[in-house]
Scaffold this motif. Structure first.
Motif, PDB file in Angstrom:
ATOM      1  N   TYR A 142      -9.836  -2.171   8.516  1.00  0.00           N
ATOM      2  CA  TYR A 142      -9.033  -3.384   8.475  1.00  0.00           C
ATOM      3  C   TYR A 142      -9.492  -4.328   9.585  1.00  0.00           C
ATOM      4  O   TYR A 142      -9.922  -3.899  10.645  1.00  0.00           O
ATOM      5  N   LEU A 192      -7.508  -5.883   4.575  1.00  0.00           N
ATOM      6  CA  LEU A 192      -8.285  -4.717   4.184  1.00  0.00           C
ATOM      7  C   LEU A 192      -9.724  -5.125   3.928  1.00  0.00           C
ATOM      8  O   LEU A 192      -9.998  -6.070   3.191  1.00  0.00           O
ATOM      9  N   ARG A 243      -5.060   7.875  -1.804  1.00  0.00           N
ATOM     10  CA  ARG A 243      -5.137   6.429  -1.667  1.00  0.00           C
ATOM     11  C   ARG A 243      -3.785   5.771  -1.484  1.00  0.00           C
ATOM     12  O   ARG A 243      -3.671   4.715  -0.904  1.00  0.00           O
ATOM     13  N   GLN A 244      -2.721   6.367  -2.033  1.00  0.00           N
ATOM     14  CA  GLN A 244      -1.424   5.693  -2.011  1.00  0.00           C
ATOM     15  C   GLN A 244      -0.426   6.385  -1.092  1.00  0.00           C
ATOM     16  O   GLN A 244       0.768   6.180  -1.216  1.00  0.00           O
ATOM     17  N   GLN A 254      -0.763   5.700   5.637  1.00  0.00           N
ATOM     18  CA  GLN A 254      -1.991   5.524   6.394  1.00  0.00           C
ATOM     19  C   GLN A 254      -1.697   5.659   7.883  1.00  0.00           C
ATOM     20  O   GLN A 254      -0.716   5.105   8.376  1.00  0.00           O
ATOM     21  N   ARG A 314       4.840   1.172  -5.090  1.00  0.00           N
ATOM     22  CA  ARG A 314       4.685   2.623  -4.974  1.00  0.00           C
ATOM     23  C   ARG A 314       5.323   3.141  -3.686  1.00  0.00           C
ATOM     24  O   ARG A 314       5.596   4.329  -3.571  1.00  0.00           O
ATOM     25  N   TYR A 365      10.694   4.749  -0.785  1.00  0.00           N
ATOM     26  CA  TYR A 365      10.089   4.766  -2.111  1.00  0.00           C
ATOM     27  C   TYR A 365      10.929   4.107  -3.194  1.00  0.00           C
ATOM     28  O   TYR A 365      10.388   3.642  -4.200  1.00  0.00           O
ATOM     29  N   GLN A 381       2.806  -0.681  -0.694  1.00  0.00           N
ATOM     30  CA  GLN A 381       1.756  -0.028  -1.474  1.00  0.00           C
ATOM     31  C   GLN A 381       2.000  -0.329  -2.950  1.00  0.00           C
ATOM     32  O   GLN A 381       3.071  -0.047  -3.483  1.00  0.00           O
ATOM     33  N   THR A 382       1.007  -0.930  -3.606  1.00  0.00           N
ATOM     34  CA  THR A 382       1.118  -1.197  -5.033  1.00  0.00           C
ATOM     35  C   THR A 382       0.184  -0.263  -5.791  1.00  0.00           C
ATOM     36  O   THR A 382      -0.435   0.628  -5.196  1.00  0.00           O
ATOM     37  N   ASN A 383       0.047  -0.504  -7.052  1.00  0.00           N
ATOM     38  CA  ASN A 383      -0.885   0.322  -7.831  1.00  0.00           C
ATOM     39  C   ASN A 383      -2.323   0.117  -7.382  1.00  0.00           C
ATOM     40  O   ASN A 383      -3.168   0.982  -7.600  1.00  0.00           O
ATOM     41  N   MET A 396      -2.765  -1.642  -0.477  1.00  0.00           N
ATOM     42  CA  MET A 396      -1.700  -1.763   0.515  1.00  0.00           C
ATOM     43  C   MET A 396      -1.735  -3.194   1.049  1.00  0.00           C
ATOM     44  O   MET A 396      -2.780  -3.652   1.500  1.00  0.00           O
TER      45      MET A 396
END
Lengths: 112, 108
Positions: free
Chosen positions: A35, A45, A97-98, A101, B31, B51, B91-93, B96
């Protein structure tokens, strides 16, 4: 070492220099991120690596070149930077990934 | 387009003066929503993940809540050591997305 580490913490470089930023994560994660953080702006990002595969952000200039030799290490190679590239560069990692972090302390870069 | 907006940009409180920070978002496919604390010259430190609407999380003087359009970070009886920039991220599909942050200063 624990968490996410970054070296160097501070870097001053001229516009014609070549330098590299290093990031190492000790969390066993499989995704790593670069970042850019500029004053009063949201984190931007730059690059994502997931399972050592790069997911590239197309808006990043080619003078920034990432490298991920394995799931624990991430590099950002810098070449012919501009003064506007001066910023805090943050590395992060996550398990998926989701997922959450976790960030390193950052490298403060000044381009003269 | 996905957007995350934090307000206020800066907040000054007296020690013990409770308040709330806001994070409003317009995204497709939420998400998760994350709160981080960032001290000057350091990387963001993870605080909470939320969430679903109605969810709440607490840690010491901090409490995070989530609705379908926004999240609040409530700070109860803050102390000077709570001074920092607080970042919200969604956080989306696809990725971030971060807000610009709220810079909190707590005076003794």
């Amino acid at each position: 070492e624990t968490g996410v580490t970054q070296t160097p913490r501070h870097l001053v470089m001229g516009m014609t220099n070549k330098k590299s930023l290093k990031c190492e994560q000790h969390l066993g994660h499989n995704a790593m991120y670069w970042y850019k953080q500029s004053a009063k702006k949201p984190l931007e990002l730059m690059f994502v690596y997931s399972l050592e595969e790069r997911v590239e952000n197309n808006s990043v200039p080619s003078r920034f070149s990432p490298e991920c030799p394995n799931s624990s290490h991430l590099f950002l190679h810098l070449h012919t930077l501009q003064p506007e590239d001066s910023a805090l560069y943050l590395c992060a990692s996550s398990q998926g990934r989701q997922e959450t972090q976790y960030f390193g302390p950052g490298t403060r870069l000044l381009v003269l | 387009e996905d957007q995350v907006t934090q307000s206020p940009e800066a907040l000054r409180l007296q020690e013990g003066e409770s308040s709330s920070l806001n994070c409003s978002y317009t995204v497709s496919g939420l998400r998760g929503l994350f709160w981080y604390r960032q001290d000057p010259g350091k990387g963001p430190e993870f605080l909470f993940t939320l969430y679903s609407a109605g969810e709440e999380k607490e840690k010491e003087r901090l409490k995070a809540t989530l609705t379908k359009k926004e999240s609040f970070l409530h700070i109860t009886a803050p102390k000077p050591e709570d001074s920092a920039t607080y970042l919200c991220a969604v956080q989306t599909n696809n990725d971030m997305r971060f807000g610009a942050g709220t810079r909190l200063t707590v005076k003794p």
